[in-house]
Design a protein around this motif. Structure first.
Motif, short mmCIF file in Angstrom:
data_model
loop_
_atom_site.label_atom_id
_atom_site.label_comp_id
_atom_site.label_asym_id
_atom_site.label_seq_id
_atom_site.Cartn_x
_atom_site.Cartn_y
_atom_site.Cartn_z
N SER A 138 0.50 -1.30 0.09
CA SER A 138 0.52 -0.27 -0.05
C SER A 138 1.28 1.25 -0.17
CB SER A 138 -1.13 0.18 1.07
OG SER A 138 -0.30 -0.12 2.38
N TYR A 233 -4.69 4.28 -0.38
CA TYR A 233 -5.48 3.71 -1.42
C TYR A 233 -6.26 4.13 -1.40
CZ TYR A 233 -3.74 -1.11 -1.70
OH TYR A 233 -2.39 -2.08 -1.48
N THR A 305 -4.68 -0.75 -7.72
CA THR A 305 -5.22 -0.77 -6.50
C THR A 305 -6.50 -0.57 -5.97
OG1 THR A 305 -3.97 1.39 -7.35
CG2 THR A 305 -5.30 1.75 -5.52
#
Length: 392
Positions: A138, A233, A305
């Protein structure tokens, strides 16, 4: 034969005065414990055994596919980190879950102290390693998309970081070797005492406040990790959305600008290729192709993502299930717990969920993953037919 013996044993126990401690089994304690283990397994552990068996099988197959397919992706820091995590997930499904099934089956007659310590160490190690890789991925994604001109993780550093994570998580998980082992476990029936793979401190220093402290600690750590991933994110999705919107606007403005360069003297309806001179048309097609390539790259980044965000959410949902099981066990009476023992056995092992679900998420969300999967099977099929033809 074993089931009948078990039913006979518990029939004798029910018909005896075990409440006054006068029940004397006719068979040896060892045989009674074996029969008690089987009875406990049949009554309480069939659901969790079935669920974990399915998770293990699906996880081994799915993660094997993921290892093969991610190796076909372009080499980048994030694909290296994902591949590391997939290997950990495969090992969890291949080794940790079967070892957990052994512990479930032999609650009072666990075979080995060394196997117990190894099982608990391996479970802690794989769970911690997978969670750490999720956090690192991440952060890497956030740096790559939100701060492209700042420090970036290189291929070499990604490989070194992966080795470092494996070593660090092994060191952090090592104390579990001393916390767990083969210890006496009361069967609460006719004074029988078995040997189970449990926390060796249980019954010595354990108290309700410490139980709640453990549950709260695990819950807080899980939420901190999830918070780091979620913030990263969320920032990434916002940046990609803005980039896609800006690129769409630039393409629209470019098309409007090219329309102004059309030859107004040409009569009748015209296509764009007819209304532009050759040089302008070449420039137009080249620019449009570049815009499409850039938009595709943005969409691929967004897909990757979203895929990793969902995988992270599932992973931490599994840890929350585990914490829920701990809180459930420590907040109700022993009598009430006996009625939900099967549910608790599933919740407490929720941390195995992510290892199986991750490959399913890859397949559903990532179109490229599905395409590469088809290509792999197409290659296998073609190779099979070629070999078959050659033999004929």
């Amino acid at each position: 034969m074993e089931v009948n013996s078990t039913q006979s044993l518990f029939g004798d126990i029910r018909n005896s005065t075990i409440t006054t401690g006068l029940y004397q089994p006719n068979t040896t304690d060892s045989k009674n414990l074996v029969e008690l283990d089987l009875h406990n397994f049949l009554n309480n552990d069939i659901p969790v055994t079935s669920i974990l068996s399915v998770l293990s099988l699906l996880g081994v197959i799915g993660n094997l596919h993921a290892i093969v397919i991610f190796r076909r992706y372009p080499v980048s820091p994030v694909t290296i980190l994902i591949l590391w995590m997939v290997v950990v997930d495969f090992f969890t499904c291949f080794a940790c879950i079967p070892l957990e099934l052994v512990q479930i089956r032999f609650t009072f007659t666990y075979p080995s102290d060394e196997l117990c310590k190894f099982t608990r160490f391996l479970t802690h190690y794989t769970s911690l390693t997978a969670g750490t890789f999720l956090i690192i991925i991440s952060v890497e994604r956030r740096q790559k998309i939100c701060a492209p001109f700042q420090w970036q993780l290189s291929l070499e550093r990604a490989k070194i970081l992966g080795v470092f994570v494996f070593i660090l998580c092994a060191l952090i998980s090592f104390p579990s070797v001393f916390l767990y082992g083969l210890s006496e476990r009361s069967a609460n029936i006719a004074g029988l005492v078995g040997k189970g793979c449990i926390n060796v401190l249980k019954g010595k220093t354990e108290s309700m406040p410490k139980k709640y402290s453990y549950a709260i600690l695990v819950l807080v750590v899980s939420f901190i990790g999830f918070f780091i991933c979620a913030v990263a994110y969320i920032q990434i999705v916002n940046v990609i959305r803005k980039q896609l919107r800006a690129e769409k606007n630039r393409t629209t403005q470019f098309l409007d600008g090219m329309s102004n360069n059309e030859d107004p003297t040409s009569p009748g309806p015209r296509t764009r290729s007819e209304s532009l001179n050759p040089e302008a048309w070449d420039q137009f097609t080249s620019t449009i192709q570049g815009r499409k390539t850039l938009q595709k790259r943005y969409k691929d980044s967004k897909t990757l993502t979203i895929m990793l965000l969902i995988a992270t959410g599932v992973s931490y949902a599994g840890f929350i299930l585990h914490v829920s099981g701990v809180i459930l066990r420590t907040s109700i009476t022993k009598e009430a717990f006996e009625g939900i023992q099967s549910i608790h056995a599933v919740l407490i092992r929720g941390y195995y969920l992510h290892s199986t679900v991750h490959p399913i998420i890859y397949f559903i969300v990532d179109k490229r993953f599905r395409t590469e999967c088809k290509n792999v099977y197409r290659s296998i099929t073609m190779s099979f037919f070629v070999d078959h033809v050659d033999k004929e």
